[in-house]
Motif scaffolding. Structure first.
Motif, PDB file in Angstrom:
ATOM      1  N   THR A   1       0.189  -1.168  -0.299  1.00  0.00           N
ATOM      2  CA  THR A   1       0.110   0.432  -0.510  1.00  0.00           C
ATOM      3  C   THR A   1       0.881   1.205   0.267  1.00  0.00           C
ATOM      4  OG1 THR A   1      -0.384  -0.161   2.204  1.00  0.00           O
ATOM      5  CG2 THR A   1      -2.290  -1.039   1.088  1.00  0.00           C
ATOM      6  N   GLY A   2       1.768   1.139  -0.524  1.00  0.00           N
ATOM      7  CA  GLY A   2       3.104   1.724  -0.521  1.00  0.00           C
ATOM      8  C   GLY A   2       2.772   2.906  -1.516  1.00  0.00           C
ATOM      9  N   VAL A   3       3.459   4.499  -1.160  1.00  0.00           N
ATOM     10  CA  VAL A   3       3.321   5.598  -2.647  1.00  0.00           C
ATOM     11  C   VAL A   3       3.909   5.869  -3.095  1.00  0.00           C
ATOM     12  CG1 VAL A   3       1.608   7.231  -3.282  1.00  0.00           C
ATOM     13  CG2 VAL A   3       0.611   5.316  -1.792  1.00  0.00           C
ATOM     14  N   VAL A   4       4.529   6.424  -4.393  1.00  0.00           N
ATOM     15  CA  VAL A   4       5.474   6.725  -4.981  1.00  0.00           C
ATOM     16  C   VAL A   4       4.851   8.432  -5.739  1.00  0.00           C
ATOM     17  CG1 VAL A   4       5.092   5.716  -7.341  1.00  0.00           C
ATOM     18  CG2 VAL A   4       7.388   6.979  -6.819  1.00  0.00           C
ATOM     19  N   VAL A   5       5.534  10.002  -5.002  1.00  0.00           N
ATOM     20  CA  VAL A   5       5.069  10.767  -5.962  1.00  0.00           C
ATOM     21  C   VAL A   5       6.149  11.297  -6.425  1.00  0.00           C
ATOM     22  CG1 VAL A   5       3.963  12.890  -5.234  1.00  0.00           C
ATOM     23  CG2 VAL A   5       3.261  10.926  -3.793  1.00  0.00           C
ATOM     24  N   LEU A   6       5.270  11.501  -8.087  1.00  0.00           N
ATOM     25  CA  LEU A   6       6.621  11.551  -8.349  1.00  0.00           C
ATOM     26  C   LEU A   6       6.268  13.499  -9.010  1.00  0.00           C
ATOM     27  CD1 LEU A   6       6.344   9.542 -12.301  1.00  0.00           C
ATOM     28  CD2 LEU A   6       7.838   9.221  -9.899  1.00  0.00           C
ATOM     29  N   HIS A   7       7.066  14.866  -9.094  1.00  0.00           N
ATOM     30  CA  HIS A   7       6.676  15.577  -8.687  1.00  0.00           C
ATOM     31  C   HIS A   7       7.555  16.456 -10.438  1.00  0.00           C
ATOM     32  CE1 HIS A   7       8.613  19.967  -7.584  1.00  0.00           C
ATOM     33  NE2 HIS A   7       7.280  20.017  -8.433  1.00  0.00           N
ATOM     34  N   LEU A   8       6.047  16.957 -11.055  1.00  0.00           N
ATOM     35  CA  LEU A   8       6.044  16.719 -12.580  1.00  0.00           C
ATOM     36  C   LEU A   8       5.755  18.371 -12.874  1.00  0.00           C
ATOM     37  CD1 LEU A   8       3.968  13.387 -13.511  1.00  0.00           C
ATOM     38  CD2 LEU A   8       6.159  13.879 -13.687  1.00  0.00           C
ATOM     39  N   SER A   9       6.221  19.297 -12.082  1.00  0.00           N
ATOM     40  CA  SER A   9       6.139  20.818 -12.066  1.00  0.00           C
ATOM     41  C   SER A   9       7.505  21.165 -13.019  1.00  0.00           C
ATOM     42  CB  SER A   9       6.442  21.827 -11.094  1.00  0.00           C
ATOM     43  OG  SER A   9       5.636  21.325 -10.392  1.00  0.00           O
ATOM     44  N   ASN A  10       7.214  21.592 -14.845  1.00  0.00           N
ATOM     45  CA  ASN A  10       7.944  22.288 -15.744  1.00  0.00           C
ATOM     46  C   ASN A  10       7.433  22.986 -16.459  1.00  0.00           C
ATOM     47  OD1 ASN A  10       9.508  21.037 -18.140  1.00  0.00           O
ATOM     48  ND2 ASN A  10      10.791  21.067 -17.029  1.00  0.00           N
ATOM     49  N   ARG A  11       8.194  24.358 -16.483  1.00  0.00           N
ATOM     50  CA  ARG A  11       8.028  25.398 -17.187  1.00  0.00           C
ATOM     51  C   ARG A  11       8.119  24.971 -18.553  1.00  0.00           C
ATOM     52  NH1 ARG A  11      12.203  29.498 -14.673  1.00  0.00           N
ATOM     53  NH2 ARG A  11      13.405  28.052 -15.240  1.00  0.00           N
ATOM     54  N   ASN A  12       8.806  24.295 -19.200  1.00  0.00           N
ATOM     55  CA  ASN A  12       8.405  23.689 -20.857  1.00  0.00           C
ATOM     56  C   ASN A  12       8.440  22.931 -21.423  1.00  0.00           C
ATOM     57  OD1 ASN A  12       9.955  26.471 -21.175  1.00  0.00           O
ATOM     58  ND2 ASN A  12      11.289  25.794 -20.337  1.00  0.00           N
ATOM     59  N   LEU A  13       8.014  21.484 -20.542  1.00  0.00           N
ATOM     60  CA  LEU A  13       7.790  20.330 -21.095  1.00  0.00           C
ATOM     61  C   LEU A  13       6.851  19.752 -20.321  1.00  0.00           C
ATOM     62  CD1 LEU A  13      11.956  18.832 -21.045  1.00  0.00           C
ATOM     63  CD2 LEU A  13      10.337  19.872 -23.162  1.00  0.00           C
ATOM     64  N   GLU A  14       5.977  19.047 -21.128  1.00  0.00           N
ATOM     65  CA  GLU A  14       4.126  18.206 -20.692  1.00  0.00           C
ATOM     66  C   GLU A  14       5.224  17.416 -20.551  1.00  0.00           C
ATOM     67  OE1 GLU A  14       1.869  16.165 -19.258  1.00  0.00           O
ATOM     68  OE2 GLU A  14       2.654  15.651 -21.919  1.00  0.00           O
ATOM     69  N   ILE A  15       5.628  16.528 -18.958  1.00  0.00           N
ATOM     70  CA  ILE A  15       6.122  15.098 -18.443  1.00  0.00           C
ATOM     71  C   ILE A  15       5.441  14.416 -17.656  1.00  0.00           C
ATOM     72  CG2 ILE A  15       8.650  16.320 -19.003  1.00  0.00           C
ATOM     73  CD1 ILE A  15       8.554  16.339 -15.892  1.00  0.00           C
ATOM     74  N   THR A  16       3.830  15.020 -17.623  1.00  0.00           N
ATOM     75  CA  THR A  16       2.834  13.905 -17.309  1.00  0.00           C
ATOM     76  C   THR A  16       2.517  12.931 -17.869  1.00  0.00           C
ATOM     77  OG1 THR A  16       1.935  15.993 -15.920  1.00  0.00           O
ATOM     78  CG2 THR A  16       0.720  13.848 -15.875  1.00  0.00           C
ATOM     79  N   LEU A  17       1.582  13.344 -18.981  1.00  0.00           N
ATOM     80  CA  LEU A  17       1.435  11.636 -20.278  1.00  0.00           C
ATOM     81  C   LEU A  17       2.294  11.102 -20.450  1.00  0.00           C
ATOM     82  CD1 LEU A  17      -0.746  14.177 -22.347  1.00  0.00           C
ATOM     83  CD2 LEU A  17      -1.566  12.748 -20.312  1.00  0.00           C
ATOM     84  N   PRO A  18       4.091  10.767 -20.511  1.00  0.00           N
ATOM     85  CA  PRO A  18       4.958   9.731 -20.374  1.00  0.00           C
ATOM     86  C   PRO A  18       4.364   9.000 -19.247  1.00  0.00           C
ATOM     87  CG  PRO A  18       5.544  11.931 -21.476  1.00  0.00           C
ATOM     88  CD  PRO A  18       4.192  12.246 -20.868  1.00  0.00           C
ATOM     89  N   SER A  19       3.887   9.614 -18.042  1.00  0.00           N
ATOM     90  CA  SER A  19       4.329   9.563 -17.055  1.00  0.00           C
ATOM     91  C   SER A  19       3.577   8.348 -16.374  1.00  0.00           C
ATOM     92  CB  SER A  19       4.623  10.762 -15.691  1.00  0.00           C
ATOM     93  OG  SER A  19       6.239  10.794 -15.417  1.00  0.00           O
ATOM     94  N   VAL A  20       2.033   8.985 -16.252  1.00  0.00           N
ATOM     95  CA  VAL A  20       0.929   8.524 -15.802  1.00  0.00           C
ATOM     96  C   VAL A  20       0.696   7.146 -17.567  1.00  0.00           C
ATOM     97  CG1 VAL A  20      -1.311   8.386 -17.260  1.00  0.00           C
ATOM     98  CG2 VAL A  20      -0.425   9.885 -15.776  1.00  0.00           C
ATOM     99  N   ALA A  21       1.739   7.382 -18.684  1.00  0.00           N
ATOM    100  CA  ALA A  21       0.909   6.299 -19.406  1.00  0.00           C
ATOM    101  C   ALA A  21       2.386   5.314 -18.783  1.00  0.00           C
ATOM    102  CB  ALA A  21       1.399   6.219 -20.817  1.00  0.00           C
ATOM    103  N   ALA A  22       3.378   4.985 -18.144  1.00  0.00           N
ATOM    104  CA  ALA A  22       4.259   3.937 -18.380  1.00  0.00           C
ATOM    105  C   ALA A  22       3.677   3.500 -16.254  1.00  0.00           C
ATOM    106  CB  ALA A  22       5.244   5.363 -17.506  1.00  0.00           C
ATOM    107  N   ALA A  23       3.087   4.441 -15.252  1.00  0.00           N
ATOM    108  CA  ALA A  23       2.265   3.746 -14.486  1.00  0.00           C
ATOM    109  C   ALA A  23       0.881   2.824 -15.021  1.00  0.00           C
ATOM    110  CB  ALA A  23       2.000   4.373 -13.888  1.00  0.00           C
ATOM    111  N   ARG A  24       0.322   2.597 -15.797  1.00  0.00           N
ATOM    112  CA  ARG A  24      -0.552   2.008 -16.321  1.00  0.00           C
ATOM    113  C   ARG A  24       0.169   0.442 -17.035  1.00  0.00           C
ATOM    114  NH1 ARG A  24      -5.100   7.242 -17.676  1.00  0.00           N
ATOM    115  NH2 ARG A  24      -4.695   7.593 -15.828  1.00  0.00           N
ATOM    116  N   ARG A  25       1.515   0.430 -18.203  1.00  0.00           N
ATOM    117  CA  ARG A  25       1.143  -0.529 -18.855  1.00  0.00           C
ATOM    118  C   ARG A  25       2.227  -1.046 -17.991  1.00  0.00           C
ATOM    119  NH1 ARG A  25       6.570  -0.230 -22.642  1.00  0.00           N
ATOM    120  NH2 ARG A  25       4.772   0.704 -24.162  1.00  0.00           N
TER     121      ARG A  25
END
Length: 758
Positions: free
Chosen positions: A659-683
């Motif tokens: 039941t542990g949790v990993v939190v990715l801090h994805l704040s970024n001014r110039n790159l959209e890095i959230t969707l690849p991270s979501v896709a990786a988790a769901r894979r």
């Protein structure tokens, strides 16, 4: 390139000789400059994704290029062209033993205290032999061409083949981010490059056969060229300096881009591609741009960029274009001056050896010497100023007009710091003017000084003096804070300043890494142990820490990226907390009570720090033991992409309890890095929830920061209490391809960011 003056008695093979030489040189250059971003990308994950990896790698590539050019120069002592061809073929086949490309593990894992030595040695063991022998091709084949075509007009100027070499390099670099990286995996890239190497060996074999056929047809072997006067030592020094300046500026621009946008090959190749394009233009028979035109444009963009070099307008695309354009015309100016000084064909390999030496000098200054000499990134503005001395010096005595412009230009350039200091001690006047008005006023004043510099562009010394004062003034204005501490390491520049925030009790220590604020701590006793910025209790990172702690009396927490150590403020006596940090400088500063006390005083009990790249060090941790992992490894806005791949997230999940949790801090001014991270988790079949927190407008300036984060757990139960909080939501399905250790598409992330995340 067919020679219409070819004698009738010449063999038919001569009709295809120019094309064969051009194609061989083009192919070798393409291979040389495709392998550079590829090799750096292979080695990047082992050094934390640091932008400095590329600059240090460039020193290796330039040194290997120098070795290749020295080999080509020494080969000219062998009079027989046939013997030269045979030796080159043998060495090409010997270097093939190092294929397919891979990172040598002979040195083990890198030492964070001495990463440069490890990087240079590992690159030498991994790709040194094939890279050096390929690098020799351009000067070696040009020397062969000058001998083979000695009786023809094109043989008198073999330097035009250097344009073909750099054109191949330029196109290869453009293809890497636009085609190769998005469409091919790293393993596919390695295989494709090895196949290209084999094709090139066949081309060299064809050239060797051509030389041998001349012997069969009783054609005399091309004689060595007539010996011209030696190049004077003073001239050699000028050639080295003219080659060193663009090389240094290329790494300076690259460091700026890769720190403020992303540490990624698609940004590394932009300055290098422009650098090569200037060679293509400079060594053409009829350059696209004449030297007078280049000098005019270099002066215009040069004075623009020095007035902006210390300022951060927030318009990163404008700054990107301004810096790249100024760099392009500055490099072109230096290379056109080099081309105008090229010696007779018999000195060709010596000429290119001197150019290569200049490249090594410029690269070594930025990547090896500057980090030990300067506590900030001063090498870039320093060379931007000094290269002004490569402009025309003018003739005759200075006129009254010249002296008047110099006096006015330096006085105007020096005015902004004086004005701002006056406002600092006159707060009423400062408040009346307003921050935006002050910035506009400063930019207008510096613009006036830049016009003065442009007016004396044909007087190199006067031009350089004015832009030097503009640069110092711009840096003083753009420094942001009065820094109490500035330190520099391989991994970046870290600065600490003291500012005042009455909403947090008075003095606040702020931490800047690169150009982004990465931590702040109030010094007043009532506020000192309150986590701030991205780690405040109201942000997703703070929420996650408290939610995990609410589950029981103790928790095991890991944090990738130490910063000011703010997460340590959450540690209870029963908790275990470990920071995974690659930069020893960060650990030292965050543990020094003079600057920050989160670790030394606020944490209840000891806090462990493990130095090294997080992927490598976390792999040694005990599986299934962590309750919470926070992944927050950013230097400025650079993204260590290897921490967001499927394999990386799989490694985090391996360390978590069910039941542990990993939190990715994805704040970024110039790159959209959230969707690849979501896709990786769901894979991986993991549960995920997303949150964007917007800082409260009435909160103290340093209290909190807007934050985007993704929470991932091996099971849905692990996120049940997160889901109950309406701020955490499930994102819609995405078609974005997940990143892996074998595939990352940062160019696509940049495009999505520019489109608003679509």
């Amino acid at each position: 390139m067919t020679d219409t003056t070819m004698p009738a008695s010449a063999p038919r093979g001569d009709a295809i000789t120019p094309a064969l030489f051009a194609v061989a040189i083009f192919t070798s250059a393409s291979l040389v400059f495709t392998v550079q971003p590829m090799a750096a990308k292979l080695i990047l994950p082992m050094l934390g994704g640091s932008p400095s990896v590329w600059n240090a790698s460039m020193v290796f590539f330039q040194t290997a290029l120098l070795v290749g050019y020295a080999y080509a120069h020494l080969m000219q002592r062998i009079r027989s062209l046939k013997a030269q061809a045979a030796i080159h073929l043998v060495l090409l086949l010997g270097a093939a033993l190092f294929l397919p490309l891979h990172v040598s593990g002979a040195l083990g894992e890198p030492d964070p205290a001495r990463p440069t030595i490890w990087l240079l040695t590992t690159l030498a063991l991994s790709i040194g032999a094939p890279f050096a022998i390929l690098s020799a091709t351009a000067p070696l084949l040009q020397a062969w061409y000058a001998r083979v075509r000695a009786g023809h007009a094109d043989g008198q100027n073999p330097y035009v083949l250097y344009a073909a070499s750099n054109l191949g390099s330029f196109l290869a670099l453009l293809a890497y981010p636009a085609l190769i990286e998005p469409l091919a995996t790293l393993s596919g890239q390695r295989l494709g490059w090895s196949s290209g190497y084999g094709l090139f060996v066949l081309m060299i074999l064809a050239l060797a056969v051509m030389v041998w056929r001349r012997r069969i047809q009783n054609q005399p072997e091309p004689a060595p060229l007539a010996v011209s006067p030696p190049i004077p030592w003073r001239e050699k020094g000028i050639l080295v300096l003219l080659a060193a300046a663009p090389s240094s500026l290329m790494l300076g621009v690259t460091a700026h881009l890769s720190t403020d946008v992303a540490s990624a090959p698609f940004l590394w190749v932009a300055p290098l591609a422009l650098y090569l394009l200037t060679f293509v233009i400079a060594f053409q028979n009829r350059p696209w741009l004449s030297l007078p035109t280049t000098l005019l444009l270099q002066a215009a963009f040069g004075v623009l960029v020095v007035s902006l070099v210390g300022l951060n307008t927030g318009e990163w695309l404008f700054l990107l274009l301004a810096h790249l354009t100024a760099f392009f015309f500055t490099a072109l100016m230096c290379h056109q001056r080099l081309a105008a000084r090229r010696p007779a064909p018999d000195r060709l390999t010596e000429f290119f050896l001197l150019l290569s030496l200049g490249g090594v000098v410029g690269g070594a200054f930025n990547a090896l010497l500057a980090p030990t000499l300067f506590n900030g990134v001063w090498e870039y503005p320093l060379v931007v100023v000094l290269v002004g001395l490569a402009r025309p010096w003018g003739e005759g005595a200075l006129s009254r007009r010249d002296i008047l412009i110099l006096v006015i230009g330096t006085a105007v350039a020096a005015a902004p710091p004086i004005i701002l200091e006056f406002m600092r001690y006159n707060p009423g006047f400062r408040d009346m003017v307003g921050e935006q008005s002050r910035l506009m006023m400063v930019q207008l004043i510096l613009g006036g000084a830049a016009i003065c510099a442009f007016l004396v562009r044909d007087r190199a010394v006067l031009f350089t003096i004015i832009i030097a004062v503009i640069t110092l003034s711009a840096h003083h204005v753009g420094r942001g804070y009065d820094w109490s501490l500035t330190e520099r390491s391989f991994f970046g520049v870290m600065r600490v300043a003291v500012t005042r925030d009455d909403g947090m009790g008075g003095d606040v220590h702020v931490l800047m890494h690169g150009t982004t604020l990465h931590g702040a701590q109030a010094r007043a006793p009532g506020f000192a142990c309150g986590p701030t910025m991205y780690y405040a209790p109201s942000t997703p990172l703070g929420q996650a820490a408290m939610r995990i702690q609410n589950r029981g009396p103790s928790a095991k927490i890991g944090v990738v990226g130490q910063g000011s150590g703010a997460m340590a403020a959450y540690k209870r006596a029963e908790d275990q907390m470990t920071f995974f940090e690659i930069d020893p400088m960060v650990d030292r500063v965050s543990r020094d009570p003079k600057w920050f006390t989160y670790i030394s005083s606020c944490a209840d009990g000891p806090v462990r720090t493990v130095l090294g790249d997080a992927r490598l060090t976390m792999a040694k941790e005990t599986p299934g033991t962590y309750d919470l992992l926070i992944i927050d490894a950013f230097s400025s806005d650079a993204v260590p992409t290897h921490l967001l791949t499927v394999e990386a997230i799989q490694g985090y999940l391996r360390l978590l309890k069910p039941t542990g949790v990993v939190v990715l801090h994805l704040s970024n001014r110039n790159l959209e890095i959230t969707l690849p991270s979501v896709a990786a988790a769901r894979r991986l079949g993991a549960a995920d929830l997303h949150q964007i927190y917007i800082e409260q407008p009435n909160a103290p300036e340093m209290a909190e920061a807007s934050t985007e984060a993704l929470a991932i757990s091996p099971t849905a139960e692990g996120l049940a209490d997160f889901k109950a909080d309406g701020r955490w939501r499930k994102l819609a399905p995405t078609e974005v391809r997940p990143w892996t250790d074998d595939y990352v598409n940062l160019f696509g992330a940049l495009v999505r960011s520019m489109r608003g995340g679509a």
